[in-house]
Design an enzyme around this catalytic site. Structure first.
Site, PDB file in Angstrom:
ATOM      1  N   ILE A   1       0.819  -1.221   0.000  1.00  0.00           N
ATOM      2  CA  ILE A   1       0.000   0.000   0.000  1.00  0.00           C
ATOM      3  C   ILE A   1       0.857   1.278   0.000  1.00  0.00           C
ATOM      4  O   ILE A   1       2.014   1.257   0.416  1.00  0.00           O
ATOM      5  CB  ILE A   1      -0.981   0.008   1.205  1.00  0.00           C
TER       6      ILE A   1
ATOM      7  N   TRP B   1       1.405   5.761   0.631  1.00  0.00           N
ATOM      8  CA  TRP B   1       1.501   6.623   1.815  1.00  0.00           C
ATOM      9  C   TRP B   1       0.355   7.624   1.951  1.00  0.00           C
ATOM     10  O   TRP B   1       0.304   8.360   2.920  1.00  0.00           O
ATOM     11  CB  TRP B   1       2.827   7.397   1.798  1.00  0.00           C
TER      12      TRP B   1
ATOM     13  N   LYS C   1       2.472  -4.806   3.495  1.00  0.00           N
ATOM     14  CA  LYS C   1       3.583  -3.843   3.645  1.00  0.00           C
ATOM     15  C   LYS C   1       3.102  -2.411   3.475  1.00  0.00           C
ATOM     16  O   LYS C   1       2.638  -2.019   2.409  1.00  0.00           O
ATOM     17  CB  LYS C   1       4.671  -4.094   2.591  1.00  0.00           C
TER      18      LYS C   1
ATOM     19  N   SER D   1       1.852   3.547  -7.575  1.00  0.00           N
ATOM     20  CA  SER D   1       2.066   4.196  -8.868  1.00  0.00           C
ATOM     21  C   SER D   1       1.913   3.204 -10.025  1.00  0.00           C
ATOM     22  O   SER D   1       2.122   1.999  -9.864  1.00  0.00           O
ATOM     23  CB  SER D   1       3.449   4.830  -8.897  1.00  0.00           C
ATOM     24  N   THR D   2       1.587   3.735 -11.186  1.00  0.00           N
ATOM     25  CA  THR D   2       1.427   2.892 -12.375  1.00  0.00           C
ATOM     26  C   THR D   2       2.754   2.207 -12.716  1.00  0.00           C
ATOM     27  O   THR D   2       2.775   1.040 -13.097  1.00  0.00           O
ATOM     28  CB  THR D   2       0.903   3.758 -13.545  1.00  0.00           C
TER      29      THR D   2
ATOM     30  N   GLU E   1      -4.471  -0.983  -8.127  1.00  0.00           N
ATOM     31  CA  GLU E   1      -5.126   0.337  -8.005  1.00  0.00           C
ATOM     32  C   GLU E   1      -4.012   1.348  -8.196  1.00  0.00           C
ATOM     33  O   GLU E   1      -3.175   1.522  -7.319  1.00  0.00           O
ATOM     34  CB  GLU E   1      -5.736   0.515  -6.609  1.00  0.00           C
TER      35      GLU E   1
ATOM     36  N   CYS F   1      -5.324   9.647  -5.145  1.00  0.00           N
ATOM     37  CA  CYS F   1      -5.197   9.109  -6.509  1.00  0.00           C
ATOM     38  C   CYS F   1      -6.362   9.554  -7.391  1.00  0.00           C
ATOM     39  O   CYS F   1      -6.209   9.723  -8.590  1.00  0.00           O
ATOM     40  CB  CYS F   1      -5.151   7.597  -6.445  1.00  0.00           C
TER      41      CYS F   1
ATOM     42  N   GLU G   1       0.274  12.779 -13.628  1.00  0.00           N
ATOM     43  CA  GLU G   1      -0.241  12.878 -12.270  1.00  0.00           C
ATOM     44  C   GLU G   1       0.733  13.710 -11.439  1.00  0.00           C
ATOM     45  O   GLU G   1       1.918  13.414 -11.379  1.00  0.00           O
ATOM     46  CB  GLU G   1      -0.332  11.467 -11.690  1.00  0.00           C
TER      47      GLU G   1
HETATM   48  P1  NAP Z   1       4.732   3.657  -5.214  1.00  0.00           P
HETATM   49  O1  NAP Z   1       6.110   4.168  -5.282  1.00  0.00           O
HETATM   50  O2  NAP Z   1       4.226   2.832  -6.314  1.00  0.00           O
HETATM   51  O3  NAP Z   1       4.628   2.888  -3.830  1.00  0.00           O
HETATM   52  C1  NAP Z   1       3.508   2.136  -3.437  1.00  0.00           C
HETATM   53  C2  NAP Z   1       3.957   0.989  -2.559  1.00  0.00           C
HETATM   54  O4  NAP Z   1       4.754   0.083  -3.323  1.00  0.00           O
HETATM   55  C3  NAP Z   1       4.830   1.425  -1.383  1.00  0.00           C
HETATM   56  O5  NAP Z   1       4.576   0.590  -0.282  1.00  0.00           O
HETATM   57  C4  NAP Z   1       6.215   1.170  -1.935  1.00  0.00           C
HETATM   58  O6  NAP Z   1       7.183   1.011  -0.944  1.00  0.00           O
HETATM   59  C5  NAP Z   1       6.011  -0.109  -2.705  1.00  0.00           C
HETATM   60  N1  NAP Z   1       7.003  -0.390  -3.742  1.00  0.00           N
HETATM   61  C6  NAP Z   1       7.934   0.450  -4.290  1.00  0.00           C
HETATM   62  N2  NAP Z   1       8.647  -0.206  -5.229  1.00  0.00           N
HETATM   63  C7  NAP Z   1       8.174  -1.472  -5.284  1.00  0.00           C
HETATM   64  C8  NAP Z   1       8.493  -2.628  -6.064  1.00  0.00           C
HETATM   65  N3  NAP Z   1       9.438  -2.589  -7.003  1.00  0.00           N
HETATM   66  N4  NAP Z   1       7.782  -3.758  -5.862  1.00  0.00           N
HETATM   67  C9  NAP Z   1       6.801  -3.804  -4.941  1.00  0.00           C
HETATM   68  N5  NAP Z   1       6.459  -2.750  -4.171  1.00  0.00           N
HETATM   69  C10 NAP Z   1       7.126  -1.590  -4.338  1.00  0.00           C
HETATM   70  O7  NAP Z   1       3.700   4.821  -5.071  1.00  0.00           O
HETATM   71  P2  NAP Z   1       3.777   6.039  -4.082  1.00  0.00           P
HETATM   72  O8  NAP Z   1       4.611   7.119  -4.638  1.00  0.00           O
HETATM   73  O9  NAP Z   1       4.119   5.546  -2.749  1.00  0.00           O
HETATM   74  O10 NAP Z   1       2.216   6.482  -4.067  1.00  0.00           O
HETATM   75  C11 NAP Z   1       1.691   7.393  -4.964  1.00  0.00           C
HETATM   76  C12 NAP Z   1       1.011   6.684  -6.101  1.00  0.00           C
HETATM   77  O11 NAP Z   1       0.009   5.801  -5.645  1.00  0.00           O
HETATM   78  C13 NAP Z   1       0.307   7.625  -7.029  1.00  0.00           C
HETATM   79  O12 NAP Z   1       0.612   7.321  -8.356  1.00  0.00           O
HETATM   80  C14 NAP Z   1      -1.168   7.391  -6.743  1.00  0.00           C
HETATM   81  O13 NAP Z   1      -2.039   7.691  -7.750  1.00  0.00           O
HETATM   82  C15 NAP Z   1      -1.173   5.980  -6.393  1.00  0.00           C
HETATM   83  N6  NAP Z   1      -2.337   5.669  -5.570  1.00  0.00           N
HETATM   84  C16 NAP Z   1      -3.381   5.004  -6.152  1.00  0.00           C
HETATM   85  C17 NAP Z   1      -4.506   4.691  -5.406  1.00  0.00           C
HETATM   86  C18 NAP Z   1      -5.656   3.954  -6.022  1.00  0.00           C
HETATM   87  O14 NAP Z   1      -6.509   3.475  -5.285  1.00  0.00           O
HETATM   88  N7  NAP Z   1      -5.736   3.832  -7.313  1.00  0.00           N
HETATM   89  C19 NAP Z   1      -4.564   5.045  -4.057  1.00  0.00           C
HETATM   90  C20 NAP Z   1      -3.489   5.721  -3.502  1.00  0.00           C
HETATM   91  C21 NAP Z   1      -2.362   6.023  -4.279  1.00  0.00           C
HETATM   92  P3  NAP Z   1       8.012   2.300  -0.409  1.00  0.00           P
HETATM   93  O15 NAP Z   1       7.049   3.314   0.040  1.00  0.00           O
HETATM   94  O16 NAP Z   1       8.750   1.734   0.718  1.00  0.00           O
HETATM   95  O17 NAP Z   1       8.838   2.756  -1.555  1.00  0.00           O
END
Ligand code: NAP
Ligand code: MG
Length: 501
Positions: free
Chosen positions: A180, A182, A206, A259-260, A280, A314, A411
């Site tokens: 998930i 932050w 996690k 993230s995507t 998501e 998001c 985004e």
């Molecule tokens: P992120 O970098 O994709 O991180 C999301 C989660 O994935 C965090 O727990 C992160 O850990 C973990 N992660 C990072 N690299 C990974 C890998 N290679 N394999 C597996 N897990 C990994 O996204 P973010 O910057 O934290 O969050 C912002 C994004 O989330 C935005 O793009 C937003 O739109 C999206 N979002 C979407 C929704 C929805 O419901 N559609 C809801 C909320 C947010 P770390 O934090 O420890 O790096």
């Protein structure tokens, strides 16, 4: 219809300057939430098999408050060996206890978690605001009550799955790995854990690196609720921890919100396996305002859609599509409203806009805003004073941006709005759908028929009519296109955790 008249223009301008004077004369006294009753431990371990355990490699990282840059706690960093331990614990709990337990019994545990969240609501809200920077108004009134509601709602399903799937044979998937972000740390944990447990799965979850604390408090709650050991395992860590969960061979299902880019990486890493996946991902929602809408109500919805919560949502309405005839009046009313937004201490009950979640996120927002200026769009930022310590960005909007500009396509995930215009409903639909994302949209009009006409043509998973950013556990949530696939919440969300014949 909706044409702005000279006298209306003048009155908006007058109100704009009045808002400035008003703001100065009616400064709110600080109203901070007390933190002396909050317990944040100096160090947190991993929650595996019902026990708190040090990470095998002995590594820890710090989590800070983004509004003060103060270190809140040291948190264990789970490595691949810890992930393996957690998956084994989850498998044992699945095979020996949870998958065999009657739905009505599982429901009792899930109800208990919901009640415990309600009892600790104040503590959870304060810790959420300290660790992630969001205003206490949001964590207290949105995140925490919704987290409790998700457990409550899904507890109700646990013994009614035969009805949910209309008598078709069904079984749980097994061990669910859940990763998930932050922006809604506790709510996302609830959103993922509750349906998994209700359907009879066990969990390895996690939280994000910058916001681990409320997931750890939830682990304490789960311990207090005496869930059988291993049913829920919470592993704090970084991206590598998430990758280790996603690629673990004994995980049956991955649920990812983030993230995507990372979503695609996970999709590739599990290709060729039998793992089930729901994603998501990001969004670039269009919030569409027609000239016949109640414009003041729409402006309130725009502000809720992008500035409350610093745009860290998001489904934030980050593209505002306004009918051309009301563009000027909307811009002026929006400026008026922005004058009254209070930015600052997330723990102050009057704060509307809190801190940006991390230095890295602030860097991303600044980069995209600079790109918007370079591409020739006109920027307006609310004249707010930014605190000296911590990570902050003022509520901002751009006008005059083309659809091909980065600020109209990418985004931003910050309090930054891109305002564009349209003349006909068809043009609004075409522009709204002109994005690689498809998570959400908003429509503002006084004609219900127009809402239905638009809603069936918009390629977005969630569409709000004359409101924005409203959530309910009974309503399925999820995206189209690069916003991901699968639904969470509602009866549809149960399918993500169940094998139905
Ligand atoms: P992120 O970098 O994709 O991180 C999301 C989660 O994935 C965090 O727990 C992160 O850990 C973990 N992660 C990072 N690299 C990974 C890998 N290679 N394999 C597996 N897990 C990994 O996204 P973010 O910057 O934290 O969050 C912002 C994004 O989330 C935005 O793009 C937003 O739109 C999206 N979002 C979407 C929704 C929805 O419901 N559609 C809801 C909320 C947010 P770390 O934090 O420890 O790096
Ligand atoms: Mg933090």
């Amino acid at each position: 219809m909706g044409q702005i008249t000279r006298s209306e223009k003048d009155s908006v301008e007058k109100r704009s300057s009045a808002a400035l004077d008003f703001g100065a004369a009616w400064e709110y006294a600080p109203a901070p939430e007390a933190t002396d009753h909050i317990r944040i431990d100096p160090k947190y371990e991993l929650f595996i098999g019902g026990k708190w355990r040090a990470p095998r490699a002995g590594k820890y990282f710090q989590t800070i408050s983004p509004s003060t840059e103060q270190v809140l706690a040291e948190v264990a960093e789970a490595g691949a060996e810890d992930v393996d331990d957690a998956v084994k614990a989850a498998r044992q709990a699945y095979d020996n206890v949870w998958s065999k337990m009657r739905g009505a019994e599982r429901a009792k545990y899930i109800f208990r978690i919901s009640r415990a969240i309600q009892e600790k609501a104040r503590e959870l809200a304060i810790v959420e605001s300290m660790d992630g920077g969001k205003p206490i108004k949001e964590s207290r009134d949105v995140d925490v009550p919704l987290a409790a509601a998700h457990f409550f709602y899904h507890a109700g399903w646990a013994d009614k799955l035969d009805y949910a799937f209309q008598g078709r044979p069904h079984r749980p998937l097994g061990v669910a790995g859940q990763i998930i972000p932050w922006n809604f740390p506790l709510l996302m944990a609830a959103w993922k854990i509750a349906p998994a447990l209700a359907c009879g799965n066990t969990v390895v979850l996690k939280p994000a690196e910058t916001t681990p604390l409320t997931a750890l408090l939830l682990a304490q709650i789960i311990e207090e609720c005496e869930l059988p050991p291993g049913v829920v395992n919470i592993l704090t860590g970084a991206g590598a921890t998430g990758a280790a969960i996603a690629s673990h061979p004994d995980v049956d299902k991955i649920a990812f919100t983030g993230s995507t880019g990372v979503g695609k990486r996970i999709q590739k890493s599990i290709a060729g396996t039998t793992k089930r996946l729901t994603l998501e991902l990001g969004g670039k929602a269009a919030n569409i305002v027609f000239g016949d809408a109640s414009l003041d109500q729409a402006v309130e919805g725009i502000v809720r859609g992008i500035y409350f919560n610093q745009g860290h949502v998001c489904c934030a309405g980050s593209r505002l599509l306004v009918e051309e005839s009301v563009h000027d009046v909307i811009v002026r009313k929006l400026k008026d409203r922005m004058m009254t937004l209070r930015l600052g201490d997330p723990l102050d009950k009057n704060t509307d806009v809190g801190a940006i979640n991390s230095k890295m996120q602030l860097g991303k927002i600044r980069e995209l805003v600079e790109a918007g200026e370079q591409e020739g769009a006109e920027r307006y930022s609310a004249p707010v004073k930014l605190p000296e310590k911590g990570y902050w960005f003022p509520p901002t909007f751009f006008t005059g941006a083309g659809q091909s500009c980065r600020i109209a396509r990418e985004e931003i995930f910050g309090p930054v709005l891109t305002i564009m215009t349209f003349r006909t409903p068809d043009e609004a639909i075409e522009k709204a759908n002109n994005t690689m994302y498809g998570l959400s949209a908003g429509i503002w009009t006084d004609k219900g028929s127009k809402i239905f006409h638009m809603a069936t043509r918009l390629k977005a998973g969630v569409i709000w009519g004359n409101t924005y950013n409203k959530f309910d556990p009974s309503s399925p949530f999820g995206g189209y296109k690069e916003s991901g696939f699968g639904r969470e919440g509602g009866r549809q969300g149960l399918l993500a955790y169940t094998d139905v014949e």
